[in-house]
Write an enzyme that holds these catalytic residues in place. Structure first.
Site, PDB file in Angstrom:
ATOM      1  N   HIS A 260      39.537  31.713  40.160  1.00 50.06           N
ATOM      2  CA  HIS A 260      38.408  30.505  39.752  1.00 50.06           C
ATOM      3  C   HIS A 260      38.724  29.053  39.724  1.00 50.06           C
ATOM      4  CE1 HIS A 260      39.269  34.064  37.326  1.00 50.06           C
ATOM      5  NE2 HIS A 260      37.874  34.163  36.933  1.00 50.06           N
TER       6      HIS A 260
ATOM      7  N   ASP B 293      34.708  40.712  43.694  1.00 51.64           N
ATOM      8  CA  ASP B 293      34.438  39.403  42.140  1.00 51.64           C
ATOM      9  C   ASP B 293      33.726  38.208  42.869  1.00 51.64           C
ATOM     10  OD1 ASP B 293      35.723  38.629  40.651  1.00 51.64           O
ATOM     11  OD2 ASP B 293      38.119  38.178  41.498  1.00 51.64           O
TER      12      ASP B 293
END
Length: 541
Positions: free
Chosen positions: A189, A261
């Site tokens: 992230h 993702d």
């Protein structure tokens, strides 16, 4: 092309209720995108009842009936949507698998069925689980308790059992994060992790659960934002044809949907812009583009690449066909479920409830089966009052620690005054740090200390919790005869390291779960108040 995009939305109805407006489209923008053909929405936030209505609204806005509605509900629908069932993290069953594999497998399949049934009743048709990463690195800040195991055999067997439950419940599953995010110390992230293992090691460990899930018929596979030089030294897996086409499509013979993702993650946005990221992912072999940083830019860039010949039109049709086939399988399973059901028509309360009694019972059984207790319980009540020092990962998303939460209210009844510490509030540490006695005890007050740690690997925190000197703090409290007991919720690695420091006279307990049911069962054992429990399930030492 728009059908292959999955955009992010809040589960709440109102724009002002969005928790993450940076990522969650406003209603006007969401309606525009769906009317223009965007084919998927990932939802987060709100109650299960709100989610039911939200999904009906999104379907009404969509250009056609073939809308993918999904959520990251790896720990049950209640993990993201209040009122549904929140289950212990998957790694809890990985630990149980070590000494009772048959029970763990049975639990995992029930776990998947519970998740599927609630997702379907709420309007979702796609569950972004199971995690197939093998959490072989205890310092992993992003996978951690989300994995089903620390070894490929347990992770694969439990993920497969979970997937059987999803299929029986009539929703699509998603094996993630390919080709394996379990042995990283960085959070994708926030940055691009590098996995430096040789291909032989990947075959022996990381790829095994994915092979098993593909053989079991999982409908989709999600990519990992990882750089793996043994497979592709230049591009992360999400943008690499060597990973998505050569390895996943050809070598592993996966014929289902490949979904990226979230492309808003820094591992990707730090490399390329929204349009180029979508083009490169599609070029590499992805079918669905999840959460592009700019949906319009992603659509325009892919359309331009198709028009120029950079992307062949046949790739677009292949992806659309895979999407149609997945949705058709989902509808067929749901028809079979309705045909086999003995429920009256119209559906009874069990067909619309956020949580049934049986599903709640499963949550309690899982808490009981994974609870660990050691030492001389119960905790002694402090004669002149004491403190329960509670450490939480982050206060902004901590719905399990309301004022009436068992971790707060039960010790308070015994005379332990609650103090919550977190990075945005009180710090219990000396500043500057003092190695031998890190706790600034003058901030806590007098009396014995019941220490409660709510810690688990959490995305976006970059492993900051690892810096807390809890071993030294425990030694400090022991030396002063002020440690009344220890409770750890979440991370098994933290529990294992801290329990070894305690003499047998100190009560201690661990639960993989952090929800109210886990607190209540743990506090019942630790405080000697099992008579107050009306939870069911069995305790295990």
């Amino acid at each position: 092309m728009s059908q292959l995009l999955v955009v992010r939305a809040s589960g709440h109805a109102g724009d002002q209720q969005r928790r993450y407006p940076r990522w969650e489209l406003s209603n006007s923008e969401l309606q525009r995108q769906l009317e223009n053909g965007v084919g998927g929405v990932i939802l987060l936030g709100g109650t299960a009842t709100e989610l039911q209505q939200r999904c009906r609204t999104l379907r009404a806005w969509a250009a056609d009936d073939d809308l993918l509605l999904c959520a990251d509900v790896e720990e049950g629908v209640g993990q993201r949507f209040e009122g549904a069932t929140w289950l212990v993290p998957p790694l809890a069953l990985g630990r149980l698998h070590g000494h009772n594999p048959a029970a763990a497998i049975r639990f995992a399949e029930r776990y998947g069925r519970c998740t599927a049934d609630q997702a379907r009743r709420c309007g979702l048709n796609w569950v972004l689980a199971p995690v197939c990463d093998v959490n072989s690195n205890p310092a992993n800040p992003v996978i951690n308790v989300r994995a089903w195991g620390q070894a490929p055999e347990a992770a694969g067997a439990l993920a497969e059992a979970f997937q059987r439950g999803l299929q029986a419940g009539g929703v699509l599953g998603c094996a993630k994060h390919f080709p394996g995010h379990g042995d990283t110390a960085q959070d994708s992230h926030l940055e691009l992790p590098v996995l430096a293992h040789a291909r032989e090691r990947l075959e022996q460990l990381e790829l095994k659960p994915f092979r098993r899930l593909i053989a079991a018929g999982v409908e989709s596979v999600m990519t990992a934002h990882l750089l793996i030089p043994a497979l592709d030294a230049e591009r992360p897996a999400t943008l690499s044809s060597k990973v998505l086409t050569d390895l996943l499509r050809v070598s592993l013979d996966f014929q289902g949907l490949i979904v990226t993702d979230a492309l808003v993650m820094e591992a990707i946005t730090g490399l390329v812009g929204p349009g180029e990221a979508a083009v490169q992912a599609f070029e590499a072999g992805a079918d669905l583009i999840l959460m592009p940083a700019d949906a319009d830019e992603a659509i325009n860039a892919v359309c331009a690449a198709l028009a120029s010949g950079r992307l062949p039109a046949s790739r677009l049709e292949q992806s659309l066909q895979r999407r149609r086939e997945a949705l058709q399988r989902c509808r067929e399973r749901q028809r079979q479920n309705r045909t086999a059901s003995t429920a009256p028509s119209p559906p009874d309360a069990a067909e619309t409830a956020a949580e049934t009694a049986e599903e709640h019972q499963l949550a309690l059984e899982l808490v009981g089966a994974t609870l660990e207790v050691q030492g001389a319980t119960p905790v002694d009540a402090p004669a002149g009052g004491g403190v329960t020092l509670i450490r939480v990962d982050g206060v902004l998303a901590c719905p399990f620690l309301r004022p009436e939460a068992p971790a707060i209210s039960w010790p308070a009844r015994r005379g332990f005054r609650p103090i919550l510490c977190h990075e945005l509030g009180i710090s219990p540490w000396h500043d500057p740090p003092q190695a031998d006695h890190p706790l600034a005890l003058d901030r806590l007050g007098e009396g014995p200390v019941l220490l409660q740690l709510f810690l688990r690997g959490n995305p976006f925190r970059a492993g900051r919790d690892r810096d807390d000197p809890w071993p030294a703090a425990i030694r400090q409290l022991l030396a002063l005869n002020r440690l009344a007991g220890l409770a750890v919720y979440g991370c098994p690695y933290r529990w294992e390291s801290l329990r070894a420091l305690l003499p047998s006279s100190i009560p201690a307990a661990y639960s993989p779960g952090q929800m109210a049911e886990a607190q209540q069962m743990l506090m019942g054992r630790l405080l000697g108040e099992e008579h107050m429990l009306e939870l069911g399930g069995e305790f295990t030492d």
